[in-house]
Design an enzyme around this catalytic site. Structure first.
Site, PDB file in Angstrom:
ATOM      1  N   ASP A 109      30.895  36.543  37.245  1.00 26.49           N
ATOM      2  CA  ASP A 109      31.793  37.009  38.488  1.00 26.49           C
ATOM      3  C   ASP A 109      33.429  36.683  37.699  1.00 26.49           C
ATOM      4  O   ASP A 109      33.392  36.489  36.959  1.00 26.49           O
ATOM      5  CB  ASP A 109      32.133  36.259  39.985  1.00 26.49           C
ATOM      6  CG  ASP A 109      32.411  37.350  40.913  1.00 26.49           C
ATOM      7  OD1 ASP A 109      33.171  38.042  40.704  1.00 26.49           O
ATOM      8  OD2 ASP A 109      32.254  37.061  42.062  1.00 26.49           O
TER       9      ASP A 109
HETATM   10  C1  BGC Z   1      34.645  38.997  43.502  1.00 24.24           C
HETATM   11  C2  BGC Z   1      33.767  40.602  42.272  1.00 24.24           C
HETATM   12  C3  BGC Z   1      34.388  41.892  41.762  1.00 24.24           C
HETATM   13  C4  BGC Z   1      35.380  41.221  41.057  1.00 24.24           C
HETATM   14  C5  BGC Z   1      35.744  42.195  40.394  1.00 24.24           C
HETATM   15  C6  BGC Z   1      35.383  39.182  42.250  1.00 24.24           C
HETATM   16  O1  BGC Z   1      36.188  38.816  42.820  1.00 24.24           O
HETATM   17  O2  BGC Z   1      33.707  38.368  44.268  1.00 24.24           O
HETATM   18  O3  BGC Z   1      32.482  41.053  43.235  1.00 24.24           O
HETATM   19  O4  BGC Z   1      33.790  42.947  41.606  1.00 24.24           O
HETATM   20  O5  BGC Z   1      35.864  40.555  41.644  1.00 24.24           O
HETATM   21  O6  BGC Z   1      36.712  42.512  41.278  1.00 24.24           O
END
Ligand code: BGC
Length: 755
Positions: free
Chosen positions: A229
């Site tokens: 993530d």
């Molecule tokens: C989120 C993800 C997301 C990623 C990219 C993170 O903060 O938890 O779900 O895909 O950011 O935007």
């Protein structure tokens, strides 16, 4: 593409570099070898392709796209085919926009109604979440675009999400928090998996070898790459070793250098880096080789699909006196700002920049609608004047429809809710309107359950969740009966927050979040506790009625290696056509471990004309009956009788049948002198060994009738003595037998038992 040969031509620095992003949304290119960059993008219910001003929290705009209903809504459809079609549309738009991977679906379990991201997640039930995720992945990947199922794993709270440890026992992980990932991986092979921010039992998901390698790849056979993530990496070298292939977005080269240093100093095997690069490049080239930028992206057509999906998801929670559907001839009041400016998606990384939206007011143009704003979302207030206007509109109409729900600030990625209430101003408005018009209907736009203090004063409630950019169109179609509602709740609606099983410890203390309710999440808890609910899991009404009858099982006895077919007849007994969801639950009639009363193990959505009947069949296998046994670290079915139930919800079971399932597995068991008689007597093998000895044993510490006084005989019945004996350990033979004790007896018994 010969990826292995490409890797052999890369320098160590290049390889380490490929293991992190070039920027927020791209993997790195190596031009001299013709390795292209590839772009990933949120998701999951549409595209959030950002070009210039990048961020991952949805602050900056992205290209104009189509916002489909969020997962909280699509789960309510219980409709695999619909999710697959939505996925195909998203896949087409990715091809058009040259996006190789959609960052989703998000399948974390709704442990508490408070999780800020519940709107983005499917369900409290792992089976439903897995089925919905698999269908969406199937649709997207059918277009040769990858998915990234997330957030692996146990990311069920936003509170301290980047540091907190989800402390969960093994059985709960396997039965509740893993299956949605497991199903999707085994059935659909998502191209990538995104690991979560949090730790699991103390170890960050991003550096957890058990999670990312042993379970994900070893047990489930995952073939793609794992990405972090955004910013989830703590110790990069530990991450590479654990199976975290791609760090996103990047660390400005800092972590790449750590990988190089670790290889040079012998702390990290270069082959492990090669493997990570290979997994990433496999996917990069898979997309390149199937790229179809000429794919058209018909946004208007997708807007209509978004409306169709949204209507399929809406859950009619209550409909007294058949107040719905509304008649096009009647004067109707639409009250509440959400009628004009619907809330249809949540905040954070899934936020989509819609090319257009349709509100209910717009969709109802041409009908006899009187509108009153009712409250201001921005100011979170309803002035006396607003209430007065609303009451007036309500009085003048045959039916008053209040559009209510949760404003953006109430639920979002990044933080959790602290309560389950709707804004006070909206509750006040609903009470005032309901007092002015006995035919009051409430439409809810929200991503997670709310308390409904006014439920007794309104005739109908339509839960529309966050239904995407065409939600207004879908709402009007359902309200006026153009679409017959068929959604079912993918989560329980408790009456109050304190009823929720995680209530006492949700969020955790500091960075420790203990999942103390274990497997008893959602209806698994409420049904066991017989808690009175606002609305149960699986509940949802229709404008017609359905009857489930004639449940038949293909066998009345199977082994855990065989499958069982359950068939039930579904009849539309009402006056209009419609769809319903047949839900199949399984319950173990008697078990030596704690189990829920029932668990969802099958469902199907069927369409029937009035008077029409159809047979619906389900296939059940070992997993449908099994629980996770922590002695053998595997799924296990305990021999015995199981209930097969067909229901309209987890609390409305229409038909029930029983099947005997025989286990073919033996749970290895070694006895010692502390093993108690009850356990010994339960084990058929041990029982045989013990049988001849049992009488003798009883005699040893139960005096004969002649030796006992009459009073004592009365005080201790045979039944009681047996009940007391069952908790005694084998060694008590010695303690209670006095001079009759045979010191060699225990050894003899144990030898026979453990042979
Ligand atoms: C989120 C993800 C997301 C990623 C990219 C993170 O903060 O938890 O779900 O895909 O950011 O935007």
């Amino acid at each position: 593409m010969d990826i292995k040969s490409l890797i052999s031509q890369l320098t160590l620095e290049e390889k380490a570099g490929l293991c992190s992003g070039a920027d927020f949304w791209h993997t790195k290119a190596v031009e001299r070898l013709g390795i292209p960059a590839s772009m990933v993008s949120d998701g999951p219910h549409g595209l959030r392709k950002q070009d210039e001003q990048v961020d991952h929290l949805g602050v900056n705009d992205s290209i104009k796209a189509v916002c489909f209903p969020a997962a909280s809504a699509t789960a309510a459809s219980f409709d695999r085919e619909m999710l697959c079609r939505m996925g195909e549309a998203i896949g087409d738009s990715c091809q058009h926009e040259k996006l190789s991977v959609v960052l989703g679906p998000a399948v974390n379990i709704k442990r508490s109604p408070l999780c800020g991201r519940n709107f983005e997640y499917f369900s409290e039930d792992p089976y439903l979440a897995g089925q919905m995720a698999a269908a969406l992945i199937h649709g997207i990947q059918s277009r040769n675009v990858g998915t990234s199922i997330k957030h692996f794993a146990v990311n069920s709270q936003e509170h301290r999400r980047m540091s907190s440890s989800a402390d969960v026992d093994e059985r709960t992980l396997r039965e509740i928090y893993f299956p949605a990932f497991e199903t999707a991986v085994k059935q659909e092979q998502p191209w990538t998996v995104m690991c979560s921010y949090n730790r699991i039992n103390g170890v960050f998901a991003s550096e957890n070898p058990w999670l990312l390698t042993e379970v994900l790849r070893g047990e489930w056979g995952f073939e793609g790459y794992v990405m972090s993530d955004w910013g989830a990496v703590s110790d990069r070298v530990a991450g590479v070793k654990a199976g975290l292939d791609l760090e996103m977005p990047a660390s400005g080269g800092f972590n790449d250098r750590k990988i190089v240093e670790a290889v040079r100093s012998g702390k990290l095997d270069e082959a492990v880096v090669d493997q990570a690069v290979e997994r990433i490049l496999n996917i990069v080239f898979r997309f390149v080789e199937h790229a179809k930028p000429e794919t058209p992206w018909d946004k208007e057509a997708q807007h209509l699909l978004a409306a169709e999906v949204a209507a399929d998801c809406m859950v009619l929670l209550k409909n007294e006196d058949g107040v719905l559907p509304l008649s096009r001839e009647d004067e109707i009041a639409f009250i509440g700002e959400f009628a004009e400016k619907p809330r249809f998606q949540g905040g954070g990384s899934s936020h989509i920049n819609c090319f257009k939206t349709t509100s209910a007011l717009e969709a109802a143009k041409g009908l006899k609608i009187r509108y009153a704003r009712g409250y201001s979302v921005a100011d979170d207030c309803a002035t006396d004047e607003m209430i007065r206007e609303a009451v007036e509109a309500a009085r003048s109409a045959k039916v008053a429809v209040v559009f209510a729900g949760l404003p953006d600030v109430y639920e979002s990625e990044g933080y959790d809710r602290t309560h389950m209430r709707m804004p006070d101003c909206q509750n006040r408005l609903i009470e005032a309107v309901a007092a002015a018009n006995p035919n009051t209907v409430v439409v809810l736009y929200n991503g997670s359950p709310v308390e409904m203090p006014w439920i007794g004063s309104v005739k109908a409630v339509l839960e529309a969740y966050l239904g995407g950019q065409a939600v207004g169109l879908a709402t009007v179609r359902v309200l006026f009966g153009e679409v017959n509602p068929s959604g079912k709740l993918p989560e329980s609606f408790p009456k109050k927050l304190a009823d929720n099983p995680s209530y006492l410890f949700y969020g955790g203390e500091g960075d420790t979040a203990e999942y103390r309710e274990g497997i008893f999440v959602g209806y698994r808890y409420y049904d066991r506790k017989e808690t009175e609910l606002l609305f149960p899991f699986g509940h949802g009404l229709s404008y017609t009625s359905f009857e489930f009858s004639d449940l038949r099982l293909s066998r009345d006895r199977i082994t855990d290696q065989e499958s069982l077919t359950a068939t039930v007849r579904v009849t539309n007994t009402g006056k209009c056509a419609g769809k319903t969801v047949v839900q199949l639950y399984v319950g173990d009639c008697e078990s030596s471990v704690f189990r829920p009363v029932r668990e969802l193990k099958g469902f199907d959505k069927v369409f029937l004309e009035p008077g029409e009947s159809k047979d619906v069949s389900f296939t059940l296998d070992k997993r449908s009956f099994a629980y996770w046994n922590t002695k053998i670290h595997d799924w296990h079915v305990e021999s015995g009788e199981f209930r097969i139930e067909i229901g309209h919800s987890s609390r409305d079971i229409a038909c029930c049948a029983a099947v005997q399932v025989d286990s073919t597995a033996e749970i290895p068991c070694r006895y010692d002198m502390n093993s108690i008689f009850m356990d010994l007597m339960r084990d058929p093998r041990a029982n045989t060994v013990l049988k001849p000895l049992l009488d003798g044993i009883r005699e040893m510490f139960m005096p004969s009738d002649e030796e006992q006084s009459e009073a004592a005989q009365e005080a201790i019945s045979n039944e009681m003595s047996l009940a007391m004996v069952k908790y005694m350990p084998l060694r008590s033979i010695l303690s209670f037998a006095g001079d009759k004790a045979d010191p060699g007896l225990i050894d003899k018994i144990l030898k026979a038992l453990n042979e």
